[in-house]
Design a protein around this motif. Structure first.
Motif, mmCIF file in Angstrom:
data_model
loop_
_atom_site.group_PDB
_atom_site.id
_atom_site.type_symbol
_atom_site.label_atom_id
_atom_site.label_comp_id
_atom_site.label_asym_id
_atom_site.label_seq_id
_atom_site.Cartn_x
_atom_site.Cartn_y
_atom_site.Cartn_z
ATOM 1 N N ARG A 1 10.528 -0.184 -11.962
ATOM 2 C CA ARG A 1 9.269 0.544 -11.805
ATOM 3 C C ARG A 1 9.266 1.218 -10.445
ATOM 4 N N GLU A 2 8.386 2.188 -10.277
ATOM 5 C CA GLU A 2 8.247 2.970 -9.039
ATOM 6 C C GLU A 2 9.584 3.595 -8.597
ATOM 7 N N THR B 1 10.315 6.532 -8.041
ATOM 8 C CA THR B 1 10.150 7.598 -7.032
ATOM 9 C C THR B 1 10.131 7.013 -5.617
ATOM 10 N N VAL B 2 9.775 5.742 -5.507
ATOM 11 C CA VAL B 2 9.715 5.106 -4.187
ATOM 12 C C VAL B 2 10.979 4.316 -3.907
ATOM 13 N N TYR B 3 11.431 3.561 -4.910
ATOM 14 C CA TYR B 3 12.538 2.617 -4.689
ATOM 15 C C TYR B 3 13.814 3.004 -5.424
ATOM 16 N N SER C 1 12.503 1.928 1.217
ATOM 17 C CA SER C 1 11.572 3.035 1.508
ATOM 18 C C SER C 1 11.420 3.184 3.014
ATOM 19 N N ARG D 1 4.446 5.131 4.785
ATOM 20 C CA ARG D 1 3.634 4.539 3.736
ATOM 21 C C ARG D 1 2.325 3.994 4.266
#
Ligand code: RP4
Length: 151
Positions: free
Chosen positions: A19-20, A22-24, A103, A108
């Motif tokens: 999941r995520e 785009t970040v991880y 990240s 953030r």
């Protein structure tokens, strides 16, 4: 230079790649670990990896590393921002460590800008994605000198 490395991943990093993205990113933790093992094997470096969602499990493993691990590469996850206990464990065993964040924590949320570990880390790598693990291991292999073994 470091001949034995402990790779530590903290809470929720077992979800990496699921999941995520785009970040991880989309690389999974098993893929990260496999890549790190290949990197170390190619240099005849002993690598052990652990991921846990439990702070105490990570602290116990850090204690066990005293006297037999030359360097720690650690992505503490959210424990970065909360855990004095994890800081204390790393200081207690006196094993040099490299702090890794996939990240860029400084881009953030504000609560992610502080680390309880960074002032004691040999190096901090963040924002390089999972390449940060490769860079951290390479740094440890090249620059972290094993402590003299206790007589
Ligand atoms: O950037 C990192 O590697 C970091 O250490 C890693 C973190 C992290 C670790 C695991 C999961 C998550 S959030 C998540 C949830 C589901 C799938 C992917 C990520 C954040 C954050 O808690 C930290 O602030 C930053």
């Amino acid at each position: 230079m470091a001949k034995s490395i402990l790779l530590i991943n903290g809470p929720n990093l077992n979800l990496l790649g699921t999941r995520e993205p785009t970040v991880y990113g989309s690389t999974t933790l098993p893929q990260v670990t496999e890549s790190a093992q290949k990197q170390c094997s190619a240099r005849s470096i002993y690598l052990e990896s652990i991921q846990s969602n439990h702070e105490g499990v990570l602290i116990d493993r850090i204690h066990e590393a005293r006297g037999n691990i030359d360097a720690i590469v650690i992505n503490p996850g959210a424990l970065t921002h909360t855990s004095v206990a994890l800081r204390d464990a790393l200081l207690a065993v006196e094993i040099p460590f490299v702090e890794v964040h996939i990240s860029n924590i400084h881009k953030r949320e504000a609560f992610r800008h502080h680390s309880y570990l960074s002032d004691k880390a040999e190096a901090i790598i963040c924002g390089l994605g999972v390449y940060g693990y490769e860079a951290a291991i390479e740094y440890a292999v090249r620059y972290i000198k094993p402590k003299e073994k206790a007589q």
